[in-house]
Design a protein around this motif. Structure first.
Motif, short mmCIF file in Angstrom:
data_model
loop_
_atom_site.label_atom_id
_atom_site.label_comp_id
_atom_site.label_asym_id
_atom_site.label_seq_id
_atom_site.Cartn_x
_atom_site.Cartn_y
_atom_site.Cartn_z
N TYR A 100 0.60 -1.18 0.22
CA TYR A 100 -0.09 -0.05 -0.27
C TYR A 100 0.62 1.23 -0.06
O TYR A 100 2.07 1.38 0.46
CB TYR A 100 -0.75 0.03 1.23
CG TYR A 100 -1.70 -1.17 1.23
CD1 TYR A 100 -3.39 -0.86 0.96
CD2 TYR A 100 -1.51 -2.60 1.67
CE1 TYR A 100 -3.98 -1.83 0.60
CE2 TYR A 100 -2.30 -3.44 1.72
CZ TYR A 100 -3.63 -3.29 1.21
OH TYR A 100 -4.65 -4.19 1.10
N SER A 101 0.24 2.50 -0.57
CA SER A 101 1.00 3.72 -0.63
C SER A 101 2.06 3.41 -1.67
O SER A 101 2.31 2.40 -2.24
CB SER A 101 1.26 4.08 0.71
OG SER A 101 1.84 5.29 0.48
N GLU A 102 2.96 4.42 -1.56
CA GLU A 102 4.16 4.35 -2.72
C GLU A 102 5.52 4.37 -1.98
O GLU A 102 5.89 5.06 -1.00
CB GLU A 102 4.15 5.78 -3.50
CG GLU A 102 2.98 5.81 -4.27
CD GLU A 102 3.08 7.06 -5.05
OE1 GLU A 102 3.96 7.75 -5.23
OE2 GLU A 102 1.93 7.52 -5.52
N TYR A 103 6.37 3.55 -2.51
CA TYR A 103 7.80 3.29 -2.09
C TYR A 103 8.43 4.71 -2.46
O TYR A 103 8.41 5.20 -3.60
CB TYR A 103 8.52 2.30 -2.85
CG TYR A 103 9.65 1.81 -1.95
CD1 TYR A 103 9.77 0.89 -1.11
CD2 TYR A 103 10.98 2.36 -2.14
CE1 TYR A 103 10.76 0.28 -0.39
CE2 TYR A 103 12.09 1.89 -1.44
CZ TYR A 103 12.05 1.06 -0.55
OH TYR A 103 13.06 0.65 0.26
N PRO A 104 9.13 5.48 -1.26
CA PRO A 104 9.70 6.78 -1.79
C PRO A 104 10.78 6.67 -3.03
O PRO A 104 11.52 5.61 -2.99
CB PRO A 104 10.39 7.11 -0.24
CG PRO A 104 10.68 5.62 0.15
CD PRO A 104 9.43 4.87 -0.05
N SER A 105 10.94 7.68 -3.66
CA SER A 105 11.75 7.89 -4.72
C SER A 105 13.21 8.14 -4.02
O SER A 105 13.32 8.71 -3.02
CB SER A 105 11.48 9.17 -5.60
OG SER A 105 12.57 9.58 -6.30
N LEU A 106 14.24 7.39 -4.62
CA LEU A 106 15.61 7.64 -4.08
C LEU A 106 16.46 8.78 -4.97
O LEU A 106 17.60 9.04 -4.93
CB LEU A 106 16.33 6.40 -3.95
CG LEU A 106 15.63 5.28 -3.07
CD1 LEU A 106 16.45 4.28 -3.09
CD2 LEU A 106 15.42 5.74 -1.76
N GLN A 121 -8.80 14.28 9.64
CA GLN A 121 -9.20 13.20 8.59
C GLN A 121 -7.98 12.93 7.93
O GLN A 121 -7.42 13.99 7.30
CB GLN A 121 -10.40 13.62 8.05
CG GLN A 121 -11.60 13.58 8.59
CD GLN A 121 -13.02 14.02 7.59
OE1 GLN A 121 -13.04 14.99 7.18
NE2 GLN A 121 -14.06 13.28 7.88
N PHE A 122 -7.68 11.77 7.79
CA PHE A 122 -6.40 11.50 6.69
C PHE A 122 -6.81 10.29 5.75
O PHE A 122 -7.74 9.36 6.16
CB PHE A 122 -5.38 11.11 7.89
CG PHE A 122 -4.96 12.22 8.78
CD1 PHE A 122 -4.00 13.15 8.38
CD2 PHE A 122 -5.30 12.36 10.02
CE1 PHE A 122 -3.67 14.26 9.19
CE2 PHE A 122 -5.08 13.34 10.90
CZ PHE A 122 -4.17 14.34 10.51
N GLU A 123 -5.99 10.31 4.64
CA GLU A 123 -6.12 9.33 3.74
C GLU A 123 -5.88 7.87 4.50
O GLU A 123 -4.83 7.66 5.08
CB GLU A 123 -5.21 9.35 2.74
CG GLU A 123 -5.15 8.28 1.69
CD GLU A 123 -4.21 8.36 0.57
OE1 GLU A 123 -4.30 7.53 -0.36
OE2 GLU A 123 -3.41 9.36 0.76
N MET A 124 -6.63 6.84 4.43
CA MET A 124 -6.57 5.67 5.07
C MET A 124 -6.11 4.46 3.71
O MET A 124 -6.80 4.55 2.68
CB MET A 124 -7.75 5.15 5.49
CG MET A 124 -8.46 5.88 6.60
SD MET A 124 -9.77 5.30 7.59
CE MET A 124 -11.18 5.41 6.39
N PRO A 125 -5.22 3.81 4.36
CA PRO A 125 -4.91 2.85 3.27
C PRO A 125 -5.81 1.47 3.00
O PRO A 125 -5.73 1.08 2.16
CB PRO A 125 -3.57 2.08 3.92
CG PRO A 125 -3.82 2.18 5.36
CD PRO A 125 -4.38 3.61 5.51
N ASN A 126 -6.86 1.39 3.97
CA ASN A 126 -8.01 0.49 3.75
C ASN A 126 -7.10 -0.96 3.64
O ASN A 126 -7.52 -1.59 2.60
CB ASN A 126 -8.77 0.86 2.62
CG ASN A 126 -9.49 2.07 2.97
OD1 ASN A 126 -10.09 2.20 3.77
ND2 ASN A 126 -9.45 3.05 1.84
N VAL A 127 -6.37 -1.30 4.73
CA VAL A 127 -6.19 -2.59 4.35
C VAL A 127 -6.84 -3.79 5.25
O VAL A 127 -6.29 -4.94 5.26
CB VAL A 127 -4.63 -2.81 5.27
CG1 VAL A 127 -3.63 -1.79 4.60
CG2 VAL A 127 -4.92 -2.47 6.87
N LEU A 128 -7.96 -3.50 5.89
CA LEU A 128 -8.68 -4.42 6.38
C LEU A 128 -9.80 -4.95 5.63
O LEU A 128 -10.45 -4.28 4.71
CB LEU A 128 -9.23 -3.82 7.94
CG LEU A 128 -8.11 -3.66 8.96
CD1 LEU A 128 -8.91 -2.74 9.98
CD2 LEU A 128 -7.39 -4.83 9.46
#
Length: 357
Positions: free
Chosen positions: A304-310, A349-356
């Motif tokens: 979930y979400s994005e792996y950070p750019s290096l 309120q924050f963006e949820m990854p919705n992993v459940l």
């Protein structure tokens, strides 16, 4: 160290930035064609392959602090702009049990009560060793201990109703008495064929299982392991710690399955920040973006979400930057697992990854 846990093994910038502590490409356990686990996390790959592990990339918060103490305080209280006194899990427990009737609704296994559980009016048990937990347990004679406990109880009961300080001390003392007896009783009810590893995190997870299977109404358990503050000797330290954690988590998960409790638990694993891209010759220094893991049969496994750019232009002061606010991870758990309104607990309120599931 996020980058050495979930390793970007096809990214040359990772290897260029870490000549001293990089994980060799051939040692990485691939999750896909871009990232993979540290070799000591091999047991965790089984959970991921089963669809029981969510990997949440790039977790952090705006204007991050590189201080362990301040960053942990922010993660524990969801208050990045001020020093707060109430922990997010303590607030959640207050919503679940406003009267504080269950004295073991929240249980910490470890020497220090985490700020996340601290909240006025919320009874929390903090246990260092379940086998020796309680009051006056060194007394061999049951009758002698009973008399001593009655004296202890009488010390606290009269303070209730004598002002808020007296109420607090009185209730804390009585709750300690009640909680100690409840938690110690769980030892006699526990039976398992799982042989946990002999290390501190495995011991704490076994204690959590013992209390949970006793069905005393605990909603939140907390424990920690480390230290992962690997400024020096990172390769050896991280290998040792992840070996311990991976084995302990797998033992705990096997225990859940043996007791048909795998649907009743989710496990959140986090650190207060990641580390810098470039090593310092022996380890890494404090950075920004980190990773969180959520494990359980009720989890929608995956990434979930994005792996950070290096890429150098995407770093801030040499750090990979976050892409998901940690309070969104908390909100997901609060709303979809504990079934309480997250907005007042995480302060927005924050963006949820919705992993459940």
């Amino acid at each position: 160290d996020y980058l050495n846990c979930v390793v970007p093994y096809t990214n040359e910038r990772y290897y260029d930035g870490r000549p001293a502590i990089r994980v060799p490409q051939e040692d990485v356990i691939p999750l896909n064609d871009q990232v993979g686990f540290h070799p000591a996390m091999a047991p965790m790959k089984e959970l991921f392959d089963q669809g029981d592990m969510a990997i949440i990339h790039g977790v952090g918060y705006p204007n991050p602090s590189r201080s362990h103490f301040r960053s942990m305080d922010i993660w524990h209280t969801c208050e990045p702009d001020k020093v707060a006194t109430e922990g997010w899990l303590g607030r959640a427990l207050r919503e679940i049990d406003p009267a504080g009737e269950n004295v073991v609704g929240g249980v910490n296994f470890g020497g220090v009560l985490p700020r996340a559980l601290a909240c006025p009016g919320v009874p929390i048990a903090s246990v260092n060793d379940l086998n020796n937990y309680g009051l006056l347990t060194s007394m061999a004679e049951d009758e002698q201990r009973k008399e001593a406990l009655e004296v202890f109880s009488r010390m606290y009961t009269p303070t209730i109703g004598k002002g808020w300080v007296g109420d607090y001390l009185g209730k804390t003392g009585i709750n300690a008495l009640k909680g100690a007896d409840i938690l110690r009783s769980s030892l006699d009810l526990y039976s398992s064929t799982v042989e946990y590893a002999d290390n501190p995190i495995a011991k704490n997870l076994k204690s959590i299982a013992q209390v949970m299977f006793a069905d005393v109404g605990t909603r939140v358990f907390y424990t920690s392991h480390g230290s992962f503050d690997t400024h020096t000797g990172e390769l050896a330290t991280q290998n040792s710690l992840w070996t311990e954690i991976s084995r302990a988590v797998m033992d705990f998960y096997a225990d859940l399955k043996e007791h048909n409790a795998q649907d009743d638990v989710i496990l959140l694993m986090f650190s207060e920040f990641g580390r810098r891209l470039k090593d310092n010759g022996s380890g890494t220094d404090h950075g920004q973006a980190g990773v969180a893991f959520v494990i359980g049969d009720s989890v929608k496994g995956g990434m979930y979400s994005e792996y950070p750019s290096l890429h150098p232009s995407d770093l801030i002061e040499g750090d990979p930057i976050f892409s998901l606010d940690f309070r969104g991870v908390y909100s997901d758990i609060l709303e979809n697992w504990l079934h309480v309104d997250p907005v007042t607990i995480v302060e927005g309120q924050f963006e949820m990854p919705n992993v459940l599931i």
